[in-house]
Design a protein around this motif. Structure first.
Motif, mmCIF file in Angstrom:
data_model
loop_
_atom_site.group_PDB
_atom_site.id
_atom_site.type_symbol
_atom_site.label_atom_id
_atom_site.label_comp_id
_atom_site.label_asym_id
_atom_site.label_seq_id
_atom_site.Cartn_x
_atom_site.Cartn_y
_atom_site.Cartn_z
ATOM 1 N N SER A 103 25.724 59.868 12.449
ATOM 2 C CA SER A 103 25.402 59.846 13.879
ATOM 3 C C SER A 103 23.956 59.412 14.130
ATOM 4 C CB SER A 103 25.643 61.230 14.492
ATOM 5 O OG SER A 103 24.822 62.202 13.876
ATOM 6 N N ILE A 104 23.015 59.924 13.354
ATOM 7 C CA ILE A 104 21.608 59.555 13.542
ATOM 8 C C ILE A 104 21.250 58.313 12.728
ATOM 9 C CG2 ILE A 104 19.231 60.363 13.282
ATOM 10 C CD1 ILE A 104 20.156 63.143 13.809
ATOM 11 N N GLY A 105 21.888 58.141 11.573
ATOM 12 C CA GLY A 105 21.599 56.966 10.759
ATOM 13 C C GLY A 105 21.934 55.671 11.470
ATOM 14 N N ILE A 106 23.066 55.632 12.161
ATOM 15 C CA ILE A 106 23.431 54.434 12.931
ATOM 16 C C ILE A 106 22.423 54.194 14.041
ATOM 17 C CG2 ILE A 106 25.170 53.503 14.509
ATOM 18 C CD1 ILE A 106 27.293 54.836 12.760
ATOM 19 N N ASN A 107 21.963 55.275 14.646
ATOM 20 C CA ASN A 107 20.949 55.151 15.692
ATOM 21 C C ASN A 107 19.667 54.556 15.125
ATOM 22 O OD1 ASN A 107 18.926 55.821 17.703
ATOM 23 N ND2 ASN A 107 20.443 57.184 18.590
ATOM 24 N N ASP A 108 19.264 54.986 13.943
ATOM 25 C CA ASP A 108 18.032 54.480 13.334
ATOM 26 C C ASP A 108 18.135 53.012 12.956
ATOM 27 O OD1 ASP A 108 16.934 56.983 13.586
ATOM 28 O OD2 ASP A 108 17.409 57.606 11.523
ATOM 29 N N ALA A 109 19.349 52.516 12.750
ATOM 30 C CA ALA A 109 19.537 51.137 12.328
ATOM 31 C C ALA A 109 19.576 50.151 13.492
ATOM 32 C CB ALA A 109 20.827 51.014 11.512
ATOM 33 N N PHE A 110 19.289 50.626 14.700
ATOM 34 C CA PHE A 110 19.387 49.717 15.851
ATOM 35 C C PHE A 110 18.416 48.554 15.747
ATOM 36 C CE2 PHE A 110 17.687 48.367 19.958
ATOM 37 C CZ PHE A 110 18.828 47.769 20.477
ATOM 38 N N GLY A 111 17.276 48.752 15.102
ATOM 39 C CA GLY A 111 16.308 47.661 14.983
ATOM 40 C C GLY A 111 16.896 46.403 14.358
ATOM 41 N N VAL A 112 17.870 46.550 13.449
ATOM 42 C CA VAL A 112 18.531 45.401 12.835
ATOM 43 C C VAL A 112 19.344 44.652 13.884
ATOM 44 C CG1 VAL A 112 20.135 44.661 11.047
ATOM 45 C CG2 VAL A 112 18.611 46.602 10.632
ATOM 46 N N TYR A 113 20.037 45.399 14.734
ATOM 47 C CA TYR A 113 20.801 44.756 15.817
ATOM 48 C C TYR A 113 19.868 44.092 16.811
ATOM 49 C CZ TYR A 113 25.030 47.114 14.210
ATOM 50 O OH TYR A 113 26.112 47.528 13.462
ATOM 51 N N GLN A 114 18.757 44.722 17.121
ATOM 52 C CA GLN A 114 17.829 44.124 18.075
ATOM 53 C C GLN A 114 17.317 42.779 17.582
ATOM 54 O OE1 GLN A 114 14.626 46.639 19.344
ATOM 55 N NE2 GLN A 114 13.800 45.124 20.752
ATOM 56 N N PHE A 122 21.022 36.468 22.101
ATOM 57 C CA PHE A 122 20.427 36.467 23.444
ATOM 58 C C PHE A 122 18.961 36.035 23.379
ATOM 59 C CE2 PHE A 122 23.383 40.150 23.101
ATOM 60 C CZ PHE A 122 24.450 39.605 23.822
ATOM 61 N N PRO A 123 18.703 34.804 22.930
ATOM 62 C CA PRO A 123 17.305 34.360 22.807
ATOM 63 C C PRO A 123 16.592 34.257 24.151
ATOM 64 C CG PRO A 123 18.806 32.526 22.442
ATOM 65 C CD PRO A 123 19.651 33.755 22.506
ATOM 66 N N GLU A 124 17.362 34.120 25.210
ATOM 67 C CA GLU A 124 16.738 33.997 26.538
ATOM 68 C C GLU A 124 16.360 35.359 27.120
ATOM 69 O OE1 GLU A 124 20.924 35.035 27.122
ATOM 70 O OE2 GLU A 124 19.869 33.583 25.848
ATOM 71 N N ALA A 125 16.906 36.421 26.580
ATOM 72 C CA ALA A 125 16.606 37.760 27.091
ATOM 73 C C ALA A 125 15.293 38.263 26.505
ATOM 74 C CB ALA A 125 17.731 38.728 26.743
ATOM 75 N N SER A 131 15.721 46.074 24.026
ATOM 76 C CA SER A 131 15.366 47.383 23.469
ATOM 77 C C SER A 131 15.947 48.535 24.274
ATOM 78 C CB SER A 131 13.839 47.527 23.395
ATOM 79 O OG SER A 131 13.264 47.574 24.692
ATOM 80 N N TRP A 132 16.348 48.275 25.523
ATOM 81 C CA TRP A 132 16.946 49.324 26.336
ATOM 82 C C TRP A 132 18.283 49.788 25.761
ATOM 83 C CZ3 TRP A 132 15.543 52.754 29.730
ATOM 84 C CH2 TRP A 132 14.363 52.561 30.454
ATOM 85 N N ILE A 133 18.945 48.949 24.970
ATOM 86 C CA ILE A 133 20.201 49.371 24.336
ATOM 87 C C ILE A 133 19.941 50.558 23.417
ATOM 88 C CG2 ILE A 133 22.120 48.671 22.862
ATOM 89 C CD1 ILE A 133 21.554 45.767 23.730
ATOM 90 N N GLY A 245 28.890 38.819 10.124
ATOM 91 C CA GLY A 245 28.532 38.551 11.507
ATOM 92 C C GLY A 245 28.395 39.844 12.288
ATOM 93 N N ARG A 246 27.692 39.789 13.405
ATOM 94 C CA ARG A 246 27.433 41.003 14.173
ATOM 95 C C ARG A 246 28.693 41.687 14.688
ATOM 96 N NH1 ARG A 246 28.250 42.969 19.430
ATOM 97 N NH2 ARG A 246 27.881 40.829 20.199
ATOM 98 N N PRO A 247 29.688 40.969 15.258
ATOM 99 C CA PRO A 247 30.881 41.655 15.765
ATOM 100 C C PRO A 247 31.603 42.470 14.690
ATOM 101 C CG PRO A 247 30.772 39.447 16.662
ATOM 102 C CD PRO A 247 29.720 39.528 15.618
ATOM 103 N N TRP A 248 31.843 41.856 13.538
ATOM 104 C CA TRP A 248 32.560 42.586 12.498
ATOM 105 C C TRP A 248 31.695 43.664 11.853
ATOM 106 C CZ3 TRP A 248 37.333 43.536 11.428
ATOM 107 C CH2 TRP A 248 38.315 42.665 11.869
ATOM 108 N N ALA A 249 30.413 43.463 11.844
ATOM 109 C CA ALA A 249 29.513 44.509 11.341
ATOM 110 C C ALA A 249 29.639 45.771 12.192
ATOM 111 C CB ALA A 249 28.068 44.008 11.336
ATOM 112 N N MET A 250 29.747 45.586 13.503
ATOM 113 C CA MET A 250 29.904 46.745 14.391
ATOM 114 C C MET A 250 31.269 47.390 14.213
ATOM 115 S SD MET A 250 27.999 45.662 17.955
ATOM 116 C CE MET A 250 28.002 47.367 18.500
#
Length: 285
Positions: A103-114, A122-125, A131-133, A245-250
């Motif tokens: 539960s917390i480990g997945i939260n800590d890994a958000f930087g990889v998704y960002q 989303f290069p235009e964002a 980071s709000w995600i 890829g990101r979709p299958w990783a999630m």
């Protein structure tokens, strides 16, 4: 009733004497008839339990008294006949370890998704928008802990932990189909944080109930799951994104989290049932 300081210390650790509750203080049926000894336990009224401790040995002319007041309605009742410090207790610690690790480990890994969102999807964002995600994810998990704690007082923590596992997995699987930052805020952020709040609260609160002799060690092992999860989940997430890829990783992450936390949920049970409050937040002093 008279006992010395070593006896009181032993009772508070082992709780073997039926006259003492889990906090190590006298039960309501115990009364001290003599307070002249080195240590006396008495109950002056129906609202509190008071322990008077004097200097051991009875030789000093200057006696010191220390009072610990424990409201009677804070005493807990045993929810299971399984003893503390046993093999089952270590199974509970393992379950808490796994629940916090994911539960917390997945939260800590958000930087990889960002990084993946910022560079490829989303290069235009702006970086602040993406980071709000992760911000919503962690914020909802912590604030949701207030309501999860209230629910854990009234319902079976094993069921709540399983519900949290399903929400965590569903949130990541749904997030794998999202094509906008806003939808990821709802799935990967809001929904995942809501689901993670259940194993987060249960995994933090349960360990200390199952141990008396090795309480600090057991609690530390359970809570270390959050740090260990953050350590390996970051590398695993990065490898999954590169290969699948990101979709299958999630999707893979969501399935692993859901299945693993569901498997350990039968051991995510409390040993003591606390006094139940009818308020979500009790402001009384």
């Amino acid at each position: 009733m008279r006992i010395d300081s070593q006896q009181l210390h032993r009772v508070s650790l082992s709780a073997e004497d039926g006259r003492y509750n889990e906090l190590g203080f006298a039960d309501r049926s115990s009364r001290a008839s003599d307070e002249t000894g080195p240590m006396a336990v008495r109950e002056p009224d129906d609202k509190a339990l008071i322990v008077d401790g004097s200097a051991a040995g009875g030789q000093s002319t200057a006696w010191k008294t220390v009072e610990f007041v424990v409201p009677a309605d804070l005493r807990a009742e045993e929810a299971t006949s399984k003893p503390p410090d046993g093999a089952y207790a270590w199974m509970v610690i393992a379950a808490c370890f796994v629940s916090l690790m994911l539960s917390i480990g997945i939260n800590d890994a958000f930087g990889v998704y960002q990084q993946e969102y910022q560079l490829n999807e989303f290069p235009e964002a702006s970086a602040s928008l993406i980071s709000w995600i992760g911000t919503i994810q962690f914020l909802v998990m912590c604030i949701g802990g207030v309501f999860s704690g209230f629910l854990c007082e009234h319902f079976d923590t094993r069921v709540l932990n399983a519900i949290g596992a399903v929400i965590m997995g569903a949130a990541f699987i749904a997030g794998s189909f999202c094509k906008s930052v806003e939808l990821l805020m709802v799935t990967q952020g809001l929904l995942y944080g809501l689901g993670a709040s259940f194993p987060f609260v249960a995994g933090t609160a349960i360990p200390s109930q199952w141990f008396i002799k090795r309480q600090g060690l057991a609690t530390g092992i359970a809570l270390s799951g959050s740090g260990i999860g953050g350590m390996w989940m970051t590398s695993a997430t990065s490898a999954l994104i590169r290969t699948l890829g990101r979709p299958w990783a999630m999707r893979v992450t969501g399935i692993i989290a859901m299945v693993a936390v569901l498997l350990v949920s039968p051991w995510m049970r409390v040993r003591l049932v606390p006094h139940r409050s009818e308020r979500i937040v009790d402001w009384a002093l």
